[in-house]
Design a protein around this motif. Structure first.
Motif, PDB file in Angstrom:
ATOM      1  N   GLY A 142      79.819 112.724 -38.953  1.00 40.86           N
ATOM      2  CA  GLY A 142      79.150 111.691 -38.177  1.00 40.86           C
ATOM      3  C   GLY A 142      79.796 110.321 -38.308  1.00 40.86           C
ATOM      4  O   GLY A 142      80.669 110.084 -39.153  1.00 40.86           O
ATOM      5  N   THR A 143      79.329 109.396 -37.465  1.00 43.27           N
ATOM      6  CA  THR A 143      79.891 108.047 -37.399  1.00 43.27           C
ATOM      7  C   THR A 143      78.890 107.019 -37.916  1.00 43.27           C
ATOM      8  O   THR A 143      77.728 107.008 -37.479  1.00 43.27           O
ATOM      9  CB  THR A 143      80.284 107.690 -35.954  1.00 43.27           C
ATOM     10  N   ALA A 144      79.342 106.152 -38.812  1.00 41.75           N
ATOM     11  CA  ALA A 144      78.546 105.024 -39.300  1.00 41.75           C
ATOM     12  C   ALA A 144      79.046 103.761 -38.622  1.00 41.75           C
ATOM     13  O   ALA A 144      80.252 103.511 -38.567  1.00 41.75           O
ATOM     14  CB  ALA A 144      78.674 104.902 -40.819  1.00 41.75           C
ATOM     15  N   ILE A 145      78.132 102.962 -38.083  1.00 40.27           N
ATOM     16  CA  ILE A 145      78.483 101.716 -37.398  1.00 40.27           C
ATOM     17  C   ILE A 145      77.904 100.558 -38.209  1.00 40.27           C
ATOM     18  O   ILE A 145      76.697 100.480 -38.426  1.00 40.27           O
ATOM     19  CB  ILE A 145      77.964 101.714 -35.952  1.00 40.27           C
ATOM     20  N   VAL A 146      78.794  99.662 -38.653  1.00 34.74           N
ATOM     21  CA  VAL A 146      78.459  98.654 -39.662  1.00 34.74           C
ATOM     22  C   VAL A 146      78.812  97.259 -39.142  1.00 34.74           C
ATOM     23  O   VAL A 146      79.880  97.079 -38.536  1.00 34.74           O
ATOM     24  CB  VAL A 146      79.251  98.942 -40.964  1.00 34.74           C
ATOM     25  N   ILE A 167      83.859 105.539 -40.031  1.00 36.64           N
ATOM     26  CA  ILE A 167      83.159 104.270 -40.197  1.00 36.64           C
ATOM     27  C   ILE A 167      83.763 103.277 -39.215  1.00 36.64           C
ATOM     28  O   ILE A 167      84.978 103.060 -39.204  1.00 36.64           O
ATOM     29  CB  ILE A 167      83.262 103.737 -41.640  1.00 36.64           C
ATOM     30  N   VAL A 168      82.927 102.696 -38.359  1.00 34.54           N
ATOM     31  CA  VAL A 168      83.360 101.753 -37.330  1.00 34.54           C
ATOM     32  C   VAL A 168      82.643 100.436 -37.569  1.00 34.54           C
ATOM     33  O   VAL A 168      81.414 100.405 -37.734  1.00 34.54           O
ATOM     34  CB  VAL A 168      83.030 102.287 -35.916  1.00 34.54           C
ATOM     35  N   THR A 169      83.402  99.339 -37.585  1.00 33.71           N
ATOM     36  CA  THR A 169      82.794  98.021 -37.747  1.00 33.71           C
ATOM     37  C   THR A 169      82.786  97.291 -36.406  1.00 33.71           C
ATOM     38  O   THR A 169      83.646  97.513 -35.553  1.00 33.71           O
ATOM     39  CB  THR A 169      83.551  97.179 -38.784  1.00 33.71           C
ATOM     40  N   PHE A 170      81.813  96.411 -36.237  1.00 31.93           N
ATOM     41  CA  PHE A 170      81.727  95.585 -35.031  1.00 31.93           C
ATOM     42  C   PHE A 170      81.443  94.149 -35.448  1.00 31.93           C
ATOM     43  O   PHE A 170      80.829  93.909 -36.491  1.00 31.93           O
ATOM     44  CB  PHE A 170      80.622  96.087 -34.090  1.00 31.93           C
ATOM     45  N   ASP A 173      84.342  88.466 -35.808  1.00 36.33           N
ATOM     46  CA  ASP A 173      85.498  88.066 -36.612  1.00 36.33           C
ATOM     47  C   ASP A 173      86.668  89.018 -36.420  1.00 36.33           C
ATOM     48  O   ASP A 173      86.493  90.215 -36.164  1.00 36.33           O
ATOM     49  CB  ASP A 173      85.130  88.022 -38.103  1.00 36.33           C
ATOM     50  N   ASP A 174      87.886  88.461 -36.580  1.00 36.65           N
ATOM     51  CA  ASP A 174      89.081  89.299 -36.551  1.00 36.65           C
ATOM     52  C   ASP A 174      88.984  90.349 -37.650  1.00 36.65           C
ATOM     53  O   ASP A 174      88.530  90.071 -38.757  1.00 36.65           O
ATOM     54  CB  ASP A 174      90.338  88.447 -36.774  1.00 36.65           C
ATOM     55  N   GLY A 175      89.434  91.543 -37.339  1.00 42.51           N
ATOM     56  CA  GLY A 175      89.389  92.620 -38.320  1.00 42.51           C
ATOM     57  C   GLY A 175      88.353  93.665 -37.991  1.00 42.51           C
ATOM     58  O   GLY A 175      88.435  94.791 -38.475  1.00 42.51           O
ATOM     59  N   ALA A 176      87.364  93.325 -37.167  1.00 45.55           N
ATOM     60  CA  ALA A 176      86.362  94.310 -36.762  1.00 45.55           C
ATOM     61  C   ALA A 176      86.999  95.328 -35.816  1.00 45.55           C
ATOM     62  O   ALA A 176      87.859  94.979 -34.997  1.00 45.55           O
ATOM     63  CB  ALA A 176      85.184  93.631 -36.077  1.00 45.55           C
ATOM     64  N   ASP A 177      86.590  96.570 -35.930  1.00 41.06           N
ATOM     65  CA  ASP A 177      87.110  97.616 -35.041  1.00 41.06           C
ATOM     66  C   ASP A 177      86.717  97.369 -33.591  1.00 41.06           C
ATOM     67  O   ASP A 177      87.487  97.641 -32.669  1.00 41.06           O
ATOM     68  CB  ASP A 177      86.599  98.989 -35.486  1.00 41.06           C
ATOM     69  N   VAL A 178      85.502  96.905 -33.388  1.00 38.79           N
ATOM     70  CA  VAL A 178      85.023  96.517 -32.060  1.00 38.79           C
ATOM     71  C   VAL A 178      84.656  95.040 -32.151  1.00 38.79           C
ATOM     72  O   VAL A 178      83.738  94.674 -32.872  1.00 38.79           O
ATOM     73  CB  VAL A 178      83.798  97.353 -31.630  1.00 38.79           C
ATOM     74  N   ALA A 222      80.204 100.162 -29.534  1.00 38.03           N
ATOM     75  CA  ALA A 222      80.718 101.043 -30.588  1.00 38.03           C
ATOM     76  C   ALA A 222      80.005 102.383 -30.571  1.00 38.03           C
ATOM     77  O   ALA A 222      80.640 103.445 -30.721  1.00 38.03           O
ATOM     78  CB  ALA A 222      80.564 100.369 -31.948  1.00 38.03           C
ATOM     79  N   ALA A 223      78.696 102.356 -30.364  1.00 39.44           N
ATOM     80  CA  ALA A 223      77.921 103.595 -30.341  1.00 39.44           C
ATOM     81  C   ALA A 223      78.207 104.411 -29.084  1.00 39.44           C
ATOM     82  O   ALA A 223      78.302 105.643 -29.141  1.00 39.44           O
ATOM     83  CB  ALA A 223      76.427 103.284 -30.447  1.00 39.44           C
ATOM     84  N   VAL A 224      78.338 103.738 -27.942  1.00 37.67           N
ATOM     85  CA  VAL A 224      78.661 104.450 -26.699  1.00 37.67           C
ATOM     86  C   VAL A 224      80.008 105.152 -26.829  1.00 37.67           C
ATOM     87  O   VAL A 224      80.158 106.318 -26.445  1.00 37.67           O
ATOM     88  CB  VAL A 224      78.668 103.475 -25.496  1.00 37.67           C
ATOM     89  N   GLU A 225      80.993 104.464 -27.387  1.00 34.50           N
ATOM     90  CA  GLU A 225      82.306 105.081 -27.564  1.00 34.50           C
ATOM     91  C   GLU A 225      82.224 106.269 -28.518  1.00 34.50           C
ATOM     92  O   GLU A 225      82.805 107.327 -28.264  1.00 34.50           O
ATOM     93  CB  GLU A 225      83.305 104.057 -28.085  1.00 34.50           C
TER      94      GLU A 225
END
Length: 385
Positions: A142-146, A167-170, A173-178, A222-225
């Motif tokens: 599964g995917t964790a969105i943080v 693990i996907v970050t949103f 700030d620069d550095g976030a996956d989304v 992030a969740a839709v993707e």
């Protein structure tokens, strides 16, 4: 009595119904939690997925997010739902751990960590730990969105790592996956956002005003993707999404000689959401009034949290603050000599005072903990006082 099933333990029976409904559903399940923004993010995510799968997405109604609401939401989930968006809340450690094992999400999202229910937690880190329990129920892979911008980001990632395949970050700030590489306020109060998701970019209009909504939108994308949804259709849904009653709905109230804008944030409040919505009020034209109800369940630091609203009130250039509830006393004292203040004990008194305070052209924010009952004041404004 009508048709019924008799059980020895109704709570256990409801949980069993929830487990059975979850077991028969073959779609993608998304769990949403956070100190602020979880209901709004849940509704936005539902709208974004439903745009691509009309009629095939199930979601929690209202704020059905506790030990009763979550199993009810699961029990009424259609067998053939292609996706489900389920909100989960808590005010004690261990609650989310139990709820997430019922929901068994494929995707688990935390919107933000902020002071809320602090009378039940030692500090904000303890709140982050309790929210991080949502990852314990993740399905394999599964995917964790943080939230990347959170000071508790690393703590949340550590909580997710043993359970998540991804693990996907949103965040902003620069550095976030989304992340948002552009967020520009439009004259209507909406925002034009360009988001980067890996190597892709998506530009869309976000109907809801405020940077906190930009953050919510990034979490939604992030969740839709992660769910394999259509990002373009998600952007269209975010452009069309209206404000929810008690959570950002806007309307004009009729007054003698004109009308005033009302921003209805009456459903709930904590220090973070107060700051965010006061910032939205500060972007409005005309005289700015803030009707603020006390924030509850803040424990021994309640006085400091209330007094701490001085800075965002001043930053929003609020000309009149109508404060409701005894816990607002520290704020009323701190605002003396800075902003015009009217302090009343309850919503009934606020209703009595407000007609003489509001004028055509005003922008009025109404926000407070749900138990204060400011929804009654909003209803009065809808009916022209």
């Amino acid at each position: 009595a009508g048709p019924h099933v008799r059980g020895a333990d109704t709570t256990r029976a409801l949980d069993d119904l929830a487990r059975a409904a979850r077991a028969r559903m073959g779609g993608t399940v998304i769990g949403v939690t956070g100190s602020v923004g979880k209901t709004s993010a849940k509704e936005a995510l539902f709208a974004a997925l439903d745009r691509g799968m009309p009629g095939a997405v199930h979601h929690s109604i209202k704020s059905y997010n506790n030990h009763t609401g979550v199993p009810l939401s699961l029990a009424r989930m259609p067998r053939d739902a292609r996706a489900a968006v389920l909100e989960m809340g808590m005010n004690h450690p261990g609650e989310l751990a139990a709820l997430t094992r019922l929901v068994r999400p494929h995707i688990a999202m935390i919107t933000a960590i902020a002071p809320a229910h602090t009378e039940f937690f030692a500090d904000e880190s303890a709140i982050a730990d309790a929210k991080g329990e949502i990852f314990q129920g993740l399905e394999p892979g599964g995917t964790a969105i943080v939230p990347f911008d959170s000071p508790h980001r690393d703590r949340l990632i550590a909580a997710a790592r043993p359970h998540a395949g991804h693990i996907v970050t949103f965040g902003l700030d620069d550095g976030a996956d989304v992340r948002a590489i552009e967020a520009m306020r439009l004259p209507t109060g909406a925002s034009f956002v360009t988001a980067r998701l890996g190597q892709r970019e998506l530009s869309f209009t976000l109907a809801q005003p405020g940077m906190h909504w930009v953050s919510n939108a990034l979490a939604v994308l992030a969740a839709v993707e992660a769910a394999g949804g259509d990002l373009g259709l998600a952007g269209l849904a975010l452009a069309e999404m209206g404000g929810l009653p008690g959570r950002g709905a806007r309307f004009a109230t009729a007054l003698a000689g004109g009308e005033a804008l009302v921003i209805d944030e009456s459903y709930n409040a904590n220090p973070a959401s107060m700051r965010a919505t006061l910032a939205v009020l500060g972007e409005e034209r005309g005289r700015r009034l803030a009707v603020l109800g006390e924030m509850r369940e803040l424990g021994e630091d309640s006085a400091a949290y209330h007094a701490g609203l001085v800075a965002p009130i001043e930053a929003a250039r609020v000309e009149l603050a109508l404060l409701v509830g005894e816990a607002m006393t520290p704020l009323a004292r701190a605002l003396e000599g800075r902003t015009q203040v009217v302090h009343v004990p309850d919503t009934a008194a606020a209703l009595a005072r407000l007609p003489a305070l509001i004028a055509p052209g005003d922008a009025v924010l109404v926000k407070g903990s749900n138990g204060v009952g400011l929804g009654r004041l909003v209803a009065g404004l809808r009916n022209g006082m």
